[in-house]
Design an enzyme around this catalytic site. Sequence first.
Site, PDB file in Angstrom:
ATOM      1  N   SER A  85       0.878  -1.249  -0.134  1.00 29.77           N
ATOM      2  CA  SER A  85      -0.110  -0.427   0.370  1.00 29.77           C
ATOM      3  C   SER A  85       0.885   1.031  -0.098  1.00 29.77           C
ATOM      4  O   SER A  85       1.741   1.090  -1.081  1.00 29.77           O
ATOM      5  CB  SER A  85      -0.775  -0.040   1.079  1.00 29.77           C
ATOM      6  OG  SER A  85      -2.801   0.283   1.066  1.00 29.77           O
ATOM      7  N   HIS A 120      -7.602  -5.558  -1.428  1.00 34.24           N
ATOM      8  CA  HIS A 120      -6.385  -4.732  -1.005  1.00 34.24           C
ATOM      9  C   HIS A 120      -6.644  -5.469   0.280  1.00 34.24           C
ATOM     10  O   HIS A 120      -4.506  -5.546   1.077  1.00 34.24           O
ATOM     11  CB  HIS A 120      -6.830  -3.511  -0.832  1.00 34.24           C
ATOM     12  CG  HIS A 120      -5.769  -2.087  -0.151  1.00 34.24           C
ATOM     13  ND1 HIS A 120      -4.926  -2.580  -1.458  1.00 34.24           N
ATOM     14  CD2 HIS A 120      -5.200  -1.942   1.307  1.00 34.24           C
ATOM     15  CE1 HIS A 120      -3.816  -1.260  -0.524  1.00 34.24           C
ATOM     16  NE2 HIS A 120      -3.884  -1.508   0.398  1.00 34.24           N
TER      17      HIS A 120
END
Length: 365
Positions: free
Chosen positions: A223, A335
Amino acid sequence: DDIGETFGSLAPSWTKDGKEILFGASDEGNHHLFNIGIKSRKIKKITERDIQIFDYSYNRETDKIVFTYSHPTSPANISVMERSRGKMEFIINPNEQLLKRLRISKPEEFSFKGAKGDTVHGWILKPPNFKKNRKYPLVVEIHGGPHAQYANSFFHEFQILAGSGYIVFYSNPHGSQGYGEKFAKALVNNWGVPDNKDIMNAVDILSRKRYTDKKRMGVTGGSYGGFMTNWIIGHTDIFRAACTQRCVSNLISMTGTSDGGFMMPREFGGPWWKNLDHYWRMSPLKFVKKIKTPLLIIHSEGDMRTPIEQAEQLYIALKLQKRKVKFLRYPEESHGLSRIGRPDRRIHRLKKILEWFDSYLKTKK
């Protein structure tokens, strides 16, 4: 960051007498429970030790708190406390028998001077059979957020790397939470600047340690940690290999494709169309011509936070330059692949990360 990354989101609870509120917060590499007095406004930490609390349940009738937590050598524990006494009483470690059969490394705290001379908090995880007179490859891990923190928690990924003969370094550079508002806000409208200075200062220190082979260093993160991995290898070639995970490469396109894109104008002082050059200057893709480090890109096709187009742009740009790059895509996953993905894919991901670093950091290329 498979179970250890925390955003300080434990829900608050009123205490039995209605005079205080219980809440969770990040605190210099830990995640603790606190009380705040309604009238006095005084804050008191009620849990102890170097731990990360994941969740808690407060019983108003008994005034007791049950909570789950992790620490660097154990992924999950359950304890209880009477709030008025403030003493933790251990209940169970569900992984006790398993941990007895494994070689688990205990991290060493490592603080150093970062940007603006500020002290930055980090950890060094050495192989369980570490020998002082031997040199080891180093892997630098960078957390996401960016306004998150690494905690005193258990990290499967880090333990696997350490168990495979790597020194693992991880830290809470500028922008991390748990060290005060000013420290956390240092990254606002300033991605990749003070934290890059922090990380590279630490790498410089570690590269001069007797046990570090400075010719065999790697960097990875997910991320925002993927953003920083891309940023770093676009500004230096001291790393022999890198792995960018669920990354950010182009802040302009991400504003329009991410489910968190609405937050970008607040982070960067306005929308991209009012400051196009600034958004581009902070995008790692701007520096793609300078990337020469062999790169493994890991991304999930169902990622809504950092959509896979971020990885695709980076991959194509590197392929067109004939750079050494490999793109690993996971169907269906989000994610949170490393934390909540399908177990076989989580295992596959860890194996591929290890294989990538082994191929570059454990050879004499």
